[in-house]
Write a protein that holds these residues in place. Structure first.
Motif, PDB file in Angstrom:
ATOM      1  N   LEU A   9       0.775  -1.382  -0.360  1.00  0.00           N
ATOM      2  CA  LEU A   9      -0.431  -0.024  -0.096  1.00  0.00           C
ATOM      3  C   LEU A   9       0.495   0.853  -0.288  1.00  0.00           C
ATOM      4  O   LEU A   9       0.709   2.122  -0.049  1.00  0.00           O
ATOM      5  CB  LEU A   9      -1.174   0.089   1.359  1.00  0.00           C
ATOM      6  N   GLN A  38      -5.623  -1.162  -5.932  1.00  0.00           N
ATOM      7  CA  GLN A  38      -4.933  -0.023  -4.878  1.00  0.00           C
ATOM      8  C   GLN A  38      -6.741   0.067  -3.994  1.00  0.00           C
ATOM      9  O   GLN A  38      -6.877  -0.103  -3.029  1.00  0.00           O
ATOM     10  CB  GLN A  38      -5.007   0.845  -5.889  1.00  0.00           C
ATOM     11  N   SER A  39      -7.806   0.008  -4.860  1.00  0.00           N
ATOM     12  CA  SER A  39      -8.648   0.296  -4.389  1.00  0.00           C
ATOM     13  C   SER A  39      -9.571  -1.128  -3.398  1.00  0.00           C
ATOM     14  O   SER A  39     -10.300  -0.392  -2.271  1.00  0.00           O
ATOM     15  CB  SER A  39     -10.002   0.712  -5.284  1.00  0.00           C
ATOM     16  N   TRP A  86      -7.794  -2.588   4.253  1.00  0.00           N
ATOM     17  CA  TRP A  86      -6.732  -2.012   5.142  1.00  0.00           C
ATOM     18  C   TRP A  86      -7.381  -1.025   5.636  1.00  0.00           C
ATOM     19  O   TRP A  86      -7.156  -0.623   6.941  1.00  0.00           O
ATOM     20  CB  TRP A  86      -5.424  -1.055   4.306  1.00  0.00           C
ATOM     21  N   GLU A  87      -8.087   0.079   5.158  1.00  0.00           N
ATOM     22  CA  GLU A  87      -9.000   0.509   6.339  1.00  0.00           C
ATOM     23  C   GLU A  87      -9.542  -0.071   7.401  1.00  0.00           C
ATOM     24  O   GLU A  87     -10.431   0.276   8.390  1.00  0.00           O
ATOM     25  CB  GLU A  87     -10.684   1.338   5.316  1.00  0.00           C
ATOM     26  N   HIS A 110      -6.919  -0.472  -1.028  1.00  0.00           N
ATOM     27  CA  HIS A 110      -7.155   0.232   0.284  1.00  0.00           C
ATOM     28  C   HIS A 110      -8.642   0.084   1.409  1.00  0.00           C
ATOM     29  O   HIS A 110      -8.064   0.447   2.617  1.00  0.00           O
ATOM     30  CB  HIS A 110      -7.568   1.549  -0.618  1.00  0.00           C
ATOM     31  N   GLU A 111      -9.771  -0.470   1.030  1.00  0.00           N
ATOM     32  CA  GLU A 111     -10.628  -0.675   2.131  1.00  0.00           C
ATOM     33  C   GLU A 111     -10.532  -1.570   3.018  1.00  0.00           C
ATOM     34  O   GLU A 111     -11.463  -1.274   3.842  1.00  0.00           O
ATOM     35  CB  GLU A 111     -11.443  -1.230   0.447  1.00  0.00           C
TER      36      GLU A 111
END
Ligand SMILES: [Fe+2]
Length: 365
Positions: free
Chosen positions: A258, A270-271, A277-278, A274-275
């Motif tokens: 990331l 990437q998206s 990891w959130e 990202h989701e």
């Protein structure tokens, strides 16, 4: 399984599933030490191949029954209640005087001081059963145990030698197809009282349809900061989750996947990352601060590890900073099967892994 609800102070999130803590009794500790002393007399060093070849039988013979049962349960349980990490408190007494002052870095460590502890760690892996191995991708092999020591010159890095920045949670060698199955971390000293961080894929409430993209092989997984990156970062891709769709395994390295500015994931990858990891970053557990003689045993397919930033050689007692000995940890890695990864081990040594990146071996072997 501990399932007490705790409040993670860092992110104010309730973490329901916790690593199991096993308090090793004084009798069990004595048995483990006696075994290590006996085996040291017989085999001289834990690197002795005859010892490693027999490590499963020796574990069954020498380890306390309770520890053997716990290890067998751990190795065969991938259920929703299995966190993927066991914490053994007080597995060994560490002779601090004998260890002496912490060396400046792992390169100058005297491994003979860790010999007895190496036998104890190998027996724990042997009980799973899993075989201690070494990876060329880490320290060019460097033996079955790696001393992890903060190095002043490396303090900013995302490696075991770093200290002044958080070491993001990662599964070990996420960039390898044949990454370790199990890891052990034995704490020789942790006077700075640095908490370890753990993050289990089982901590997510459920793995539903929205996780399905993570099972696709669309993610770049760069080689980590221990390795010089060549000019062309290979385009090999893999999935973050694998195995069972509702109770998956995980290959994940937050820093490299990331936050590594030298690679670019596809927009889709990437998206999803990202989701993921959130949600994941709120599930990181840092409630355990290892003491000398404690061992954390990790299933590297279920649970990632890391640590908080710290100042090496400084401890804080009631708000007053004092100098102390720098931290030393011993890492051992193991594989359940030498057969499965045979295409990636040395011709003359099936315990020596030469995979460089996602199924590709180092060229010079
Ligand atoms: Fe690591």
């Amino acid at each position: 399984m501990n399932s007490t609800e705790i409040l993670d102070k860092d992110c104010l999130t309730a973490v329901k599933l916790l690593p199991t803590v096993i308090e090793v009794t004084s009798e069990e500790r004595r048995m483990i030490k006696d075994a290590a002393v006996h085996l040291q007399k017989k085999y001289d060093t834990y690197e002795n191949r005859d010892f490693i070849k027999h490590v499963h039988q020796l574990a069954s013979y020498f380890l306390p029954e309770r520890i053997l049962n716990i290890a067998a349960d751990f190795a065969n349980d991938f259920s929703k209640n299995q966190y993927g990490a066991l914490i053994f408190t007080g597995l060994m007494d560490i002779d601090q005087e004998d260890i002496g002052s912490t060396p400046p870095n792992w390169q100058s460590a005297d491994y003979s001081k860790f010999n007895l502890y190496g036998f104890a760690c190998a027996l724990i892996h042997g009980a799973l059963p899993s075989k201690p191995v070494q990876y060329y991708s880490q320290r060019k092999g460097g033996g079955l145990i790696h001393a992890i020591i903060p190095d002043e010159r490396m303090k900013e890095t995302q490696t075991g030698s770093g200290s002044s920045t958080d070491l993001y949670v990662h599964t070990e060698d996420a960039f390898l197809k044949h990454q370790a199955d199990y890891l052990s971390f034995m704490y020789v000293r942790n006077e700075e009282q640095v908490p370890s961080t753990l993050y289990s894929i089982r901590s997510h409430e459920s793995i539903g349809e929205n996780y399905r993209p993570l099972f696709e092989r669309i993610y770049k997984i760069p080689k980590d900061a221990n390795l010089e990156t060549g000019d062309s970062e290979e385009e090999a891709l893999d999935s973050v989750l694998y195995g069972n769709y509702s109770l998956p395994f995980m290959r994940f390295d937050a820093a490299e996947q990331l936050f590594n500015s030298s690679i670019r994931q596809s927009d889709e990858a990437q998206s999803s990352l990202h989701e993921f990891w959130e949600e994941a970053r709120h599930l990181i557990y840092s409630g355990f601060t290892p003491q000398a003689g404690d061992v954390i045993l990790v299933n590297n397919h279920l649970c990632a590890h890391g640590r908080s930033a710290f100042r090496a050689g400084v401890r804080n007692i009631d708000g007053i900073e004092q100098p102390c000995e720098r931290r030393i940890m011993l890492r051992m890695m193991s594989k359940v099967s030498l057969i499965d990864m045979r295409a990636h081990t040395l011709t003359e040594d099936p315990f020596f892994v030469i995979e460089e990146h996602l199924g590709k071996n180092f060229k010079h072997f």
